[in-house]
Design an enzyme around this catalytic site. Structure first.
Site, mmCIF file in Angstrom:
data_model
loop_
_atom_site.group_PDB
_atom_site.id
_atom_site.type_symbol
_atom_site.label_atom_id
_atom_site.label_comp_id
_atom_site.label_asym_id
_atom_site.label_seq_id
_atom_site.Cartn_x
_atom_site.Cartn_y
_atom_site.Cartn_z
ATOM 1 N N LYS A 154 0.831 -1.210 0.000
ATOM 2 C CA LYS A 154 0.000 0.000 0.000
ATOM 3 C C LYS A 154 0.866 1.260 0.000
ATOM 4 C CE LYS A 154 -3.146 3.020 0.532
ATOM 5 N NZ LYS A 154 -4.189 3.325 -0.427
ATOM 6 N N CYS A 182 -3.497 11.132 1.259
ATOM 7 C CA CYS A 182 -2.850 9.827 1.035
ATOM 8 C C CYS A 182 -1.455 10.003 0.458
ATOM 9 C CB CYS A 182 -3.703 9.009 0.078
ATOM 10 S SG CYS A 182 -5.406 8.912 0.610
HETATM 11 N N1 SAJ Z 1 -1.552 14.911 -8.975
HETATM 12 C C1 SAJ Z 1 -0.663 15.630 -9.762
HETATM 13 N N2 SAJ Z 1 -0.278 15.086 -10.952
HETATM 14 C C2 SAJ Z 1 -0.721 13.873 -11.399
HETATM 15 C C3 SAJ Z 1 -1.625 13.145 -10.594
HETATM 16 C C4 SAJ Z 1 -2.022 13.690 -9.378
HETATM 17 O O1 SAJ Z 1 -0.224 16.738 -9.395
HETATM 18 O O2 SAJ Z 1 -0.328 13.471 -12.497
HETATM 19 C C5 SAJ Z 1 -1.974 15.457 -7.669
HETATM 20 C C6 SAJ Z 1 -3.475 15.688 -7.579
HETATM 21 O O3 SAJ Z 1 -3.832 16.930 -8.148
HETATM 22 C C7 SAJ Z 1 -3.684 15.657 -6.084
HETATM 23 C C8 SAJ Z 1 -2.673 14.602 -5.622
HETATM 24 O O4 SAJ Z 1 -1.726 14.495 -6.666
HETATM 25 O O5 SAJ Z 1 -3.362 16.894 -5.475
HETATM 26 C C9 SAJ Z 1 -3.259 13.245 -5.333
HETATM 27 O O6 SAJ Z 1 -4.257 12.896 -6.288
HETATM 28 P P1 SAJ Z 1 -4.391 11.430 -6.921
HETATM 29 O O7 SAJ Z 1 -5.522 11.442 -7.850
HETATM 30 O O8 SAJ Z 1 -3.081 10.995 -7.473
HETATM 31 O O9 SAJ Z 1 -4.618 10.476 -5.675
HETATM 32 P P2 SAJ Z 1 -5.636 10.444 -4.407
HETATM 33 O O10 SAJ Z 1 -4.914 11.016 -3.237
HETATM 34 O O11 SAJ Z 1 -6.969 10.975 -4.742
HETATM 35 O O12 SAJ Z 1 -5.788 8.829 -4.239
HETATM 36 C C10 SAJ Z 1 -4.611 8.037 -4.113
HETATM 37 C C11 SAJ Z 1 -4.720 6.849 -5.091
HETATM 38 N N3 SAJ Z 1 -3.433 6.153 -5.157
HETATM 39 C C12 SAJ Z 1 -2.834 5.894 -6.336
HETATM 40 O O13 SAJ Z 1 -3.284 6.235 -7.403
HETATM 41 C C13 SAJ Z 1 -1.543 5.118 -6.268
HETATM 42 C C14 SAJ Z 1 -5.839 5.902 -4.627
HETATM 43 O O14 SAJ Z 1 -5.883 4.758 -5.449
HETATM 44 C C15 SAJ Z 1 -5.601 5.492 -3.169
HETATM 45 O O15 SAJ Z 1 -6.637 4.631 -2.700
HETATM 46 C C16 SAJ Z 1 -5.609 6.750 -2.323
HETATM 47 O O16 SAJ Z 1 -4.517 7.585 -2.758
HETATM 48 C C17 SAJ Z 1 -5.449 6.349 -0.875
HETATM 49 O O17 SAJ Z 1 -6.470 6.351 -0.148
HETATM 50 O O18 SAJ Z 1 -4.349 5.949 -0.470
#
Ligand code: SAJ
Length: 433
Positions: free
Chosen positions: A215, A269
């Site tokens: 995880k 997360c």
């Molecule tokens: N972000 C970027 N660039 C990207 C992708 C995301 O700047 O290319 C930023 C987003 O804007 C945001 C942050 O990262 O601020 C996180 O967003 P996210 O969509 O990557 O992830 P979360 O936090 O919504 O959910 C993540 C997910 N983990 C992964 O994709 C590996 C989700 O599957 C998990 O269940 C969740 O964390 C968790 O609960 O751990």
């Protein structure tokens, strides 16, 4: 194992993961009790309503509560399966705090009987499930817990991390593969029988420690890859090159897949979990630590670039587009967009206007700043400077003719056709941590 209708499940923690999980299990016909320390959360769920925004969750909860399959309480009751889904925050030194997990395990101990299965879903540092096992063994010496000696144990204990994406939780709860780590292989098999009742994705078994690290690895992988994109965006910005074009071109290589830069990484997360790995082995995690620092520093860098743009046009109104931590959700917790907009609002006062379709009022961080909340139409009519902080669909769809004359800092790359600022207009800024 009891039939679906006979199965009693207790879910501890009715937050972003616990409530959808409880509702999805209740939909299979099981008798689900949701436990939460907050009386108001318990009352809301018992009235068939929800206290968090998630697509389709309201309809699902009202249905399962009306059918009597989901109830909420502040008090534990006997069950066949206990699912722990409580927060695991970190302290000021980035050390994980598993206090809520241990408190939930203490609550479970009071209701535990032979044959029960205890599953931890909260993101946790490696070794936490074993600590839960040790606590249950201490609190319930009458029960034989797994992994503590010969003979068949009375209960099973496993770790099965949630991996759902906010905004797609109900879909991903069913469709995603699950990693199920047992304290022993028998524990993993018991937990597997439970998840097979509602998960369509593959359920893969392993040890509790490997599942815990898996995880953390998933979120650290994403953080490191976003940090790479954010670092590129700083280099390209200082050279006056469009980083989005560079990424699009580089991604045409069959083995390159760069993620998207932004104003930093938010949510509860990805900005948190990598620290659990760093804390577990500080001397051997320079890459994961640096990625965290780069992503955190990107927010300050974004503020600096935005300030330079605003100062270059004295008196002109500025619209900050978006406050949420990512696109198309109403979640502002740990949001870099909110940090950037609030910093600009406190510096430039009523020149700053905020556009956030998911907010009715401005959050507390704007108190005393003089900034106001406006809609996107007003922003396009009245603000010559636009700072794009969130890639909400409603911003993405603004056509070029409505923004061509604006001075734009697009931190999310939503408008590839926007005329770029000349190199001379872009002040080089260091990415300082
Ligand atoms: N972000 C970027 N660039 C990207 C992708 C995301 O700047 O290319 C930023 C987003 O804007 C945001 C942050 O990262 O601020 C996180 O967003 P996210 O969509 O990557 O992830 P979360 O936090 O919504 O959910 C993540 C997910 N983990 C992964 O994709 C590996 C989700 O599957 C998990 O269940 C969740 O964390 C968790 O609960 O751990």
């Amino acid at each position: 194992m009891p039939t679906d209708a006979e199965l009693k499940v207790a879910v501890l923690g009715l937050g972003y993961i616990g409530l959808p999980t409880a509702a999805v299990i209740a939909r299979t016909g099981a008798q689900v009790l949701g436990i939460d320390v907050s009386q108001s959360v318990v009352d809301t769920v018992n009235s068939g309503r929800v206290h968090i925004e998630e697509i389709d969750l309201d309809g699902l909860v009202s249905g399962v509560v009306a059918r009597g399959n989901l109830r909420a309480s502040t008090l534990i009751e006997p069950a066949d399966v206990f699912v722990i889904a409580v927060p695991t925050p970190f302290d000021d030194n980035h050390a994980p705090d598993i206090g809520y997990v241990l408190k939930a395990a203490t609550t479970v101990a009071a209701a535990l009987k032979a044959g029960d299965v205890v599953i931890l879903e909260s993101t946790s540092p490696v070794g936490t499930t074993e600590k839960v096992r040790d606590l249950l063994a201490k609190l319930r010496p009458d029960l034989k817990v797994p992994g503590t000696g010969p003979g068949t144990p009375d209960i099973a204990i496993a770790y099965c991390p949630e991996r759902v994406l906010p905004g797609r939780i109900l879909v991903e709860l069913i469709d995603n593969d699950r990693v199920i780590g047992g304290i022993t292989p028998r524990c993993a098999r018991k937990a597997l029988q439970f998840y097979r009742r509602f998960v369509r994705g593959a359920c893969v078994t392993t040890t509790a420690r490997a599942a815990e690290m898996t995880k953390l690895t998933e979120n650290a992988f994403r953080d490191v890859n976003i940090a790479f994109a954010n670092e590129l965006s700083v280099v390209a910005g200082n050279l006056g090159i469009d980083v989005w074009e560079v990424i699009r071109l580089a991604n045409r290589h069959p083995r390159v897949n760069i993620l998207s830069p932004g104003p930093g990484v938010g949510g509860h997360c990805i900005a948190v979990d990598p620290w659990f790995l760093v804390h577990g082995d500080p001397e051997n995690t320079p890459l994961i630590r640096t990625a965290r620092e780069v992503n955190d520093a990107k927010t300050g860098y974004t503020i600096g670039r935005a300030e330079a743009l605003i100062e270059a046009m004295p008196g002109a109104p500025v619209a900050c587009l978006g406050l949420a931590f990512k696109a198309n959700i109403d979640d502002f917790r740990e949001s870099p967009a909110l940090k950037v907009a609030a910093s600009l609002a406190h510096r430039f006062g009523e020149r700053v206007r905020i556009v956030e379709p998911y907010a009715d009022t401005l959050p507390k961080a704007f108190d005393g700043s003089g900034a106001g909340l406006i809609d996107i139409d007003t922003a396009l009519e009245t603000c010559p400077i636009l700072i794009v902080l969130v890639d909400h669909d409603v911003f993405r769809s603004v056509p070029l003719e409505e923004r061509a004359a604006k001075r734009v800092y697009d931190t999310r790359g939503i408008w590839p056709d926007q005329p770029q600022l000349a190199v001379s207009e872009v002040s080089p800024i260091r990415l300082a941590s």
